[in-house]
Design an enzyme around this catalytic site. Structure first.
Site, short mmCIF file in Angstrom:
data_model
loop_
_atom_site.label_atom_id
_atom_site.label_comp_id
_atom_site.label_asym_id
_atom_site.label_seq_id
_atom_site.Cartn_x
_atom_site.Cartn_y
_atom_site.Cartn_z
CB SER A 257 29.42 8.72 44.68
OG SER A 257 29.13 9.48 45.80
CG ASP B 147 26.91 13.63 46.45
OD1 ASP B 147 27.97 13.17 46.93
OD2 ASP B 147 26.14 12.95 45.74
CG ASP C 8 29.49 12.84 43.57
OD1 ASP C 8 30.05 12.43 44.60
OD2 ASP C 8 28.28 12.66 43.35
CG ASP D 12 31.48 12.63 47.69
OD1 ASP D 12 31.22 13.83 47.44
OD2 ASP D 12 30.72 11.70 47.40
MG MG Z 1 28.99 11.52 46.25
#
Ligand code: MG
Length: 461
Positions: A106, A254, A252, A250
């Site tokens: 993340s 999300d 990834d 960010d």
């Molecule tokens: Mg993330």
């Protein structure tokens, strides 16, 4: 050098010694634990798991270790390669898979990686499943397949495009309307997979895109957490290019944050507020976020006649409460948008598409939209304790002192005062209490935090 094993997965640094970092040995062990759990849980002869990753330098290595472990257990793998957390979440049900794994740490810096685990709906595993997987990893209770029963890997290369198609199908997403608005947007994807996904989505909606850090090579040009102190470059570029706004995600994809046309932060907390405002203007209903998220969502929800509920921190808790309350939208104040009509997971593609449609519909500048929302300010602090202290006892004492106020103990102690709030949570990994406050001014939020720190010091002494 760190390895954090918890019921929400395993996260660690690359390199160093086994058991103290996310080494290949630790990766295989944990992937084997997930695969073994899945086989027991599904009770099926043959299982299928979708595996994808963000653009971290270690991503390919960790993904191949994970996939080869799964086929060693006789599980078939769909390799969607470079993708995003929400893309894997969307792929699991579309492929009728039994689970999914995303390799990403993340918003953590480049030396980190992690395995995020999904169930057969493409949603995060709950604590119970997480605990079982930890136990299987601990006892190394694995039974690998005979040579004739090994799983197979099949590759699908265009899943980000398929994900974008799903987003564009949503009723509240209107690419034609957005195209007519002639918007110019800067994208900072911190050189991860959002650099593919977000510009591709925007172009499909007729937006002029200027790419900043959209090369998915895993060399993060700044700290990848989308906070103001890391986003000076895009703030500057939005002004210089006279863009309508900026989008930050960010690694990834999300978490989603916006920069207004003046190069000022829209405020990470306000991503969800604006998306909810739009969704609620079309679909009446309820909303959910976590206890550490801004009160602005409650205010906007009530304005539309809905009710607001707050869950414990953690996506899985938000999703559960959203289902229990039939929420039409929810998420996390840190820029995580969960729109159930798409799927029950934080999805920055969905968030960006809803926001663009809303902007095109109202025809306002981003700063004007932001000015319409109630202004709240947060202060995020922590108090360091010695390991011998009874943190639960301290929190109980705080609760008792404020028993005449509106209190939630679902996750630490949250005290809702009429004009502001404070949320105290203990960390599971360090001897600290996190202290988040929100108030009508930054000074008031900071002062409230200092007051709570003093109160905790009083209780200890
Ligand atoms: Mg993330």
């Amino acid at each position: 050098m760190t390895l954090i094993k918890s019921i929400s997965g395993i996260r660690g640094t690359i390199g160093g010694n086994t058991g103290e970092n996310l080494t290949p040995v630790d990766t295989v062990k944990f992937a084997a634990a997930y695969g073994s759990w899945l086989k027991k849980e599904s009770k099926k002869e043959k299982n299928k798991v979708v595996v994808g990753r963000d653009a971290r330098i270690s991503g390919k290595m960790i993904q191949e270790l994970t996939m080869n472990t799964l086929i060693g257990l006789g599980i078939d793998v769909i390799d969607i390669g470079l993708s995003t957390t929400p893309t894997v979440e969307v792929a699991v049900p579309l492929e009728k898979a039994d689970g999914g794994i995303i390799l990403t740490a993340s918003h953590n810096p480049k030396q980190w990686n992690a395995l995020k685990l999904l169930n057969n709906k493409g949603e995060f595993l709950d604590g119970e499943a997480g605990a079982k997987i930890l136990q299987i990893a601990e006892t190394e209770d694995f039974e690998f397949s005979q040579v004739d029963d090994l799983g197979e890997i099949s590759v699908i290369e265009d899943y980000i495009d398929r994900h974008i198609e799903e987003v564009l199908k949503l009723k509240l997403v209107d690419p034609e309307k957005v195209e007519q608005a002639n918007l110019k947007v800067i994208v900072d994807a911190v050189n991860s997979s959002g650099g593919i996904a977000i510009p591709a989505l925007l172009k499909k909606m007729g937006v002029e895109v200027i790419e900043l850090y959209c090369e998915p090579n895993g060399h993060f040009p700044h700290n990848p957490e989308p906070l103001k102190e890391h986003l000076a470059d895009i703030c500057e570029l939005v002004k210089k290019e006279k863009a309508d706004f900026g989008i930050v995600v960010d690694p990834d994809v999300d978490r989603l944050a916006f920069i207004d046309e003046n190069g000022e932060m829209f405020g990470e907390e306000y991503t969800l507020v604006a998306c909810a405002d739009y969704v609620l203007s079309k679909t009446s209903g309820n909303t959910v976020s976590n206890l550490s998220s801004s009160r602005a969502l409650r205010d906007v929800t009530q304005k539309h006649g809905g009710s607001y509920e707050a869950s414990a921190v953690g996506e899985v808790n938000v999703v559960k409460l959203m289902k229990d309350n039939n929420a039409v939208i929810g998420g996390e104040g840190n820029g995580g948008i969960i729109y159930p009509k798409a799927h029950y997971g934080r999805d920055s593609l969905v968030g960006a598409a809803l926001f663009l449609t809303y902007l095109a519909e109202i025809g306002k500048k981003v700063s004007q939209l932001r000015a319409e929302y109630p202004s709240y300010f947060m202060s995020k602090n922590k108090i360091e304790l010695t390991p011998d202290l009874d943190v639960d006892g301290i929190l109980k004492a705080v609760e008792k002192r404020h028993s005449s106020e509106e209190i939630s103990t679902v996750d630490g102690v949250k005290i809702d005062f009429p004009e502001n709030w404070v949320h105290l949570r203990k960390s599971n990994t360090e001897p600290i209490i996190r202290i988040y406050t929100e108030a009508k001014s930054q000074q008031e939020a900071d002062e409230l935090a200092q007051k709570m720190i003093k109160e905790i010091r009083d209780i200890i002494s």
